[in-house]
Design an enzyme around this catalytic site. Structure first.
Site, PDB file in Angstrom:
ATOM      1  CG  ASP A  13      -6.960   2.623  -0.021  1.00 44.95           C
ATOM      2  OD1 ASP A  13      -5.788   2.565  -0.456  1.00 44.95           O
ATOM      3  OD2 ASP A  13      -7.399   1.883   0.866  1.00 44.95           O
ATOM      4  CB  CYS A  55      -0.969   0.003   1.174  1.00 40.97           C
ATOM      5  SG  CYS A  55      -0.185  -0.280   2.747  1.00 40.97           S
ATOM      6  CG  HIS A 104      -4.240   0.739   4.357  1.00 37.53           C
ATOM      7  ND1 HIS A 104      -3.696  -0.055   3.393  1.00 37.53           N
ATOM      8  CD2 HIS A 104      -5.227   1.454   3.738  1.00 37.53           C
ATOM      9  CE1 HIS A 104      -4.300   0.157   2.241  1.00 37.53           C
ATOM     10  NE2 HIS A 104      -5.233   1.084   2.417  1.00 37.53           N
TER      11      HIS A 104
END
Lengths: 645, 304
Positions: free
Chosen positions: A457, A397, A441
């Site tokens: 995201d 991520c 994250h």
């Protein structure tokens, strides 16, 4: 003696990893010496040698820790003294001193760790020590070990009500009286305030709990479970930093709509200042601030378990007015890097007018090109973003968030990175959510005029499962390091959840029992303003009533000692006779009683005599026949005397 | 064995009328290897009972009449110079026998009384630097007058403790007294009586008594009784371990006389007044007082 040594080992065991190796070896050696001194008549060392040993050990500790005071050094010193005391066992007094020292060392464990496991272990150790004391007072026959331990357990059990009263009523201070010296060596697990490539994927291998959340009513859907942490503004081509932050006023400038979620977070210590909150928080817990990244910042470093309550809305508009300074930091970029990306960004910039369209295009690019989501991405070169976007195309991520924000900034769209956690596992047993380090994250936010900061995201574009489900679903292969915690075995899974739930309750009710909880509990009992006097009185009252209960109980159990079945049945027989007017006197023997009864009631003579005869046989004679008892039982059951008219 | 004992008791009953319980108690005491103290007014048949027991058990007996001028050597014996051989030799006193009737023991001075001490406990005599064993079995049956009578020296407590039982005879019933008045002279009757046991048999019985079973439940009861005497304020001092042992042994002995192989609480209750009465006696020296202590004890302690 062996038992005492076992106690020593038990007391020292949890400290083993914390004390230097030589100290452990010395303790073991001294223990063996002490044992030999008792069993094989070895000589105890002379005083002068003992003194030398003390000095040497103390010097060693001083060299090791640089001090003799303080938590670690103090405990090490105590362990030295405890061990050396073994070589001084001459009288009872020495052993008793040893045991008391042991108790003290047991308590020091709580300076390091306050988990439930440690508490249980410590309880076991103190039971062991107590049984040593019992053994001593019985003039030490080690044969009765089981009996001693049993009594120690009994004594500990008896102490529990006392403990509870003290725990509930003992005055709590709103803040701790003292701060333990800080230890730099403590491993920090959790998010840091910078983001290097690989940092989060490293974290994702850890099963450690980041925090636990209990929602007061509804639980937001999984796709909304973004736990907001620090916001990163500054990029140097490799690492993101939080350099720019400004505290907002307490009345925040966000506009919220939709459902309000209220929740309580129990945060594991992470040695940093920020607190996590559901994106985005609408209320600020006490002793903390909010900054312009809408992250909650605590006034104090989170060194211990920290609990706070906050509320959030998942639909919001934040930061709709961007200050100049903010704009500047949200567009900051390192120079002369990633030429390919720069070229591509200019291309996109030409094709799309609005920031949202540009973002959408990039997300589409992530989705369509063969980007993959992996925990072990290949290393990136000097032009990291170029490498990632056009060559390796696989990452975690942080890679996606980082390159996305980089691209957006290239296109003159203010953007920033938000660190935090995404998702969480709901524990149905304890009705709370566990968020682990593996849920760490990173995502992006871009600023759009009129809409403020919008969460985007990019990882979701590549691997929608990561957001919808969990990291396990998103990864193409199982993470080996996950091990136990990610077991598929449903039984094990349930056990783990039970364990975590117990731990949570422990944290909530034992460690988290502070002055606020205490006063709210006392209010339930009608004590409103708990002054010192009130608390003292209530301690006395509860202790007094407890003692009264114990006294009553002892009295009762003295009056009615436990009887064996023969005796119980006989008492039944006596009751039956008592109903027709022949109560047995306490001091009346069975034959006297039978004679008295049969003297008045000749009709009962056969039965009464038989029962009395068997009773005497069963209770007083040597090896009564085994089948006699059933006959006896039958006789008494059948015996139904009637009152004489 | 039991029929013999029953026969013995019947025989005794014919001589001493209406006192079966006392006779049984005395026998229980002797079979439990204990010494017996009979205490009552003069003329109640104390000496007769003592003589009777000795005769019936077929044991050799000596009688020592205690008086205020009795000397220890009158009991133990003395070294006497043999003019023919030209040396001293020990002349054993009346204590060297199987049954010693120490009549009116509290008429003698404490010095003479204590001469009996060693004999009673150790069953041996040390005199002239030499220790001599007494024959087996060995009993001391002592009689004494109530201590408030003139010319008596109260027995030292240590000596009291050495008697396993102390019994009282008490006045005979009207019917029994009538038989005494009309019947033959007791002393003549005593001469005609034949022994029922031999000394070997007595020894055998003595070895059987400790084998009578005492269950845990009964031991609890016994110890409760003993504990009560030690904790209660109405007794000046509690029962000694020797006292509790005497309690158990005599209860066993009583059960044996009853032909049982296990002790029951009633056994303890029946022997208890005789065993503990003189041990718990306070300085009031009132006879009724001692029995009331025992009664209180029995009433206060529940049978577990």
């Amino acid at each position: 003696m062996l038992w005492i040594l076992a106690c020593q080992a038990m007391v020292i065991a949890p400290h083993l990893l914390r004390i230097p190796v030589w100290l452990s070896i010395m303790s073991a050696g001294v223990g063996i010496w002490g044992y030999k001194a008792v069993s094989a008549k070895w000589k105890y060392p002379r005083r002068i040698i003992l003194l030398l040993m003390v000095i040497i050990a103390s010097t060693g500790i001083f060299i090791n820790y640089g001090t003799l005071i303080g938590r670690n050094a103090g405990v090490a010193l105590l362990i030295t003294m405890l061990s050396l005391k073994i070589l001084e066992f001459k009288t009872h007094k020495d052993v008793i001193l040893f045991v008391y020292l042991g108790y003290f060392l047991v308590v020091t464990n709580f300076l390091f760790s306050q988990t439930m496991l440690i508490a249980i272990y410590m309880l076991a150790v103190s039971i062991g020590l107590t049984s040593t004391l019992i053994m001593l007072s019985r003039h030490g026959s080690e044969l009765n070990l089981g009996k001693n331990v049993k009594q120690a357990v009994m004594m500990t059990l008896q102490a529990i009500p006392l403990m509870l009263v003290m725990f509930v009523l003992f005055p709590r201070l709103p803040s701790p009286l003292w701060f333990l010296p800080e230890d730099n060596s403590r491993a920090v697990t959790g998010l840091s305030d910078t983001m290097k490539p690989g940092a989060i994927s490293e974290l994702s291998r850890s099963d450690a709990v980041a925090f636990r959340v209990s929602f007061s009513d509804a639980i937001p859907p999984a796709s909304q479970l973004y736990w907001r942490g620090p916001v990163l503004w500054q990029y140097d081509g490799k690492t993101w930093h939080t350099s720019y932050q400004k505290f907002l006023k307490r009345n925040m400038q966000g506009k919220y709509s939709g459902k309000k979620y209220t929740y309580t977070i129990t945060l594991e210590p992470h040695q940093q200042y920020w607190l996590f909150a559901l994106d985005t928080p609408s209320s600020i817990p006490p002793d903390s601030y909010i900054n312009n990244g809408y992250s909650l910042i605590s006034r104090n470093r989170i060194r211990n378990l920290y609990q706070y309550t906050s509320s959030s809305y998942t639909r919001y508009i934040i930061g709709d007015k961007l200050s100049l300074a903010e704009k500047k930091s949200a567009l900051q970029l390192p120079e002369n890097l990633n030429p390919k990306t720069g070229k591509w960004a200019r291309e996109i910039n030409r094709r799309f007018a609005t920031a949202e369209e540009k973002a959408k295009y990039i997300l589409g690019y992530f989705r369509e090109k063969p980007f993959s989501y992996t925990l072990s991405p290949p290393l990136l070169g000097q032009n990291a973003v170029d490498d990632f976007l056009f060559n390796t195309r696989s990452g975690f991520c942080e890679h996606y968030a980082s390159s996305f924000v980089y691209l957006m900034r290239l296109m003159n769209v203010p953007a920033r990175i938000v660190l935090g956690y995404q998702g969480g596992e709901y524990n149905n047993l304890g009705k709370y959510m566990i968020v682990r380090q593996s849920d760490a994250h990173a995502w992006a936010e871009i600023w759009v005029r009129g809409k403020g900061w919008i969460r985007i995201d990019p990882t979701g574009a590549v691997s929608p499962d990561r957001v919808e489900k969990s990291i396990e679903a998103a990864l193409p292969f199982r993470v080996s390091s996950g091990g136990l915690m990610r077991s598929d075995n449903p039984v094990l899974r349930t056990l783990i959840l039970y364990w975590d739930s117990a731990n949570y309750k422990w944290h909530n009710w034992v460690l988290g029992y502070d002055s606020a909880k205490q006063s709210s509990l006392l209010e339930k009992f009608g004590i409103n303003s708990a002054s010192w006097e009130d608390i003292a009185i209530s301690i006395m009252v509860s202790l007094g009533s407890m003692l009264l209960l114990i006294a009553l109980w002892v009295n009762m159990s003295n009056r009615r000692p436990r009887k064996d079945p023969t005796c119980r049945l006989y008492l039944k027989f006596c009751q039956k006779l008592g109903r027709i007017g022949f109560r047995q006197m306490a001091h009346e023997g069975p034959i006297d009683y039978a004679t008295r009864v049969t003297g008045k009631r000749l009709d009962l003579k056969d039965e009464v005599d038989l029962i009395t005869h068997i009773y005497i046989k069963l209770r007083y004679s040597r090896n009564p026949p085994t089948n006699l008892f059933s006959q006896y039982k039958k006789c008494i059951r059948k015996f139904h005397p009637r009152k004489n008219k | 064995m039991n029929t013999t004992i029953n026969f013995l008791i019947n025989q005794a009953n014919e001589i001493i009328l209406g006192k079966e319980k006392q006779i049984r108690l005395s026998l229980a005491c002797l079979f439990a290897r204990g010494h017996l103290l009979i205490e009552d007014l003069p003329g109640m048949g104390k000496t007769t009972l003592a003589q009777l027991l000795a005769r019936l058990m077929g044991l050799q007996y000596n009688r020592i009449q205690f008086t205020s001028d009795l000397l220890p050597s009158d009991i133990i014996g003395a070294a006497i110079y043999d003019r023919d051989k030209g040396e001293f030799y020990f002349h054993p006193g009346p204590v060297f026998t199987q049954v010693v009737l120490a009549d009116e023991i509290n008429r003698a001075t404490p010095k003479a009384q204590s001469a009996l001490l060693e004999a009673m406990e150790e069953r041996q005599i040390t005199a002239e630097g030499e220790t001599r064993d007494l024959p087996e079995p060995f009993f001391v049956i002592a009689t004494q007058n109530p201590t408030y009578h003139t010319g008596t020296f109260p027995l030292p407590e240590s000596q009291f403790d050495r008697f396993m039982m102390r019994i009282e005879l008490g006045f005979p019933s009207r019917q029994a007294e009538r038989s005494i008045l009309t019947g033959r002279d007791r002393s003549i009757l005593l001469q005609t009586i034949k022994p029922c046991l031999t000394s070997e048999q007595v020894l055998k019985i003595q070895s059987l008594v400790p084998q009578v079973h005492v269950s845990d439940a009964l031991l609890d009861y016994l110890q409760d009784l003993v504990d009560f005497t030690r904790n209660d304020s109405s007794t000046s001092n509690g029962l000694s371990p020797r006292g509790s042992l005497a309690l158990m042994r005599s209860a066993q002995s009583w059960a044996f006389l009853d032909g049982r192989d296990a002790v029951i609480p009633e056994d303890v209750q029946i022997i208890l007044p005789s065993v503990v009465g003189h041990r718990l006696r306070q300085y009031t020296d009132n006879l009724s007082d001692t029995s009331s202590i025992a009664q209180k004890l029995l009433k206060s302690v529940a049978i577990p």
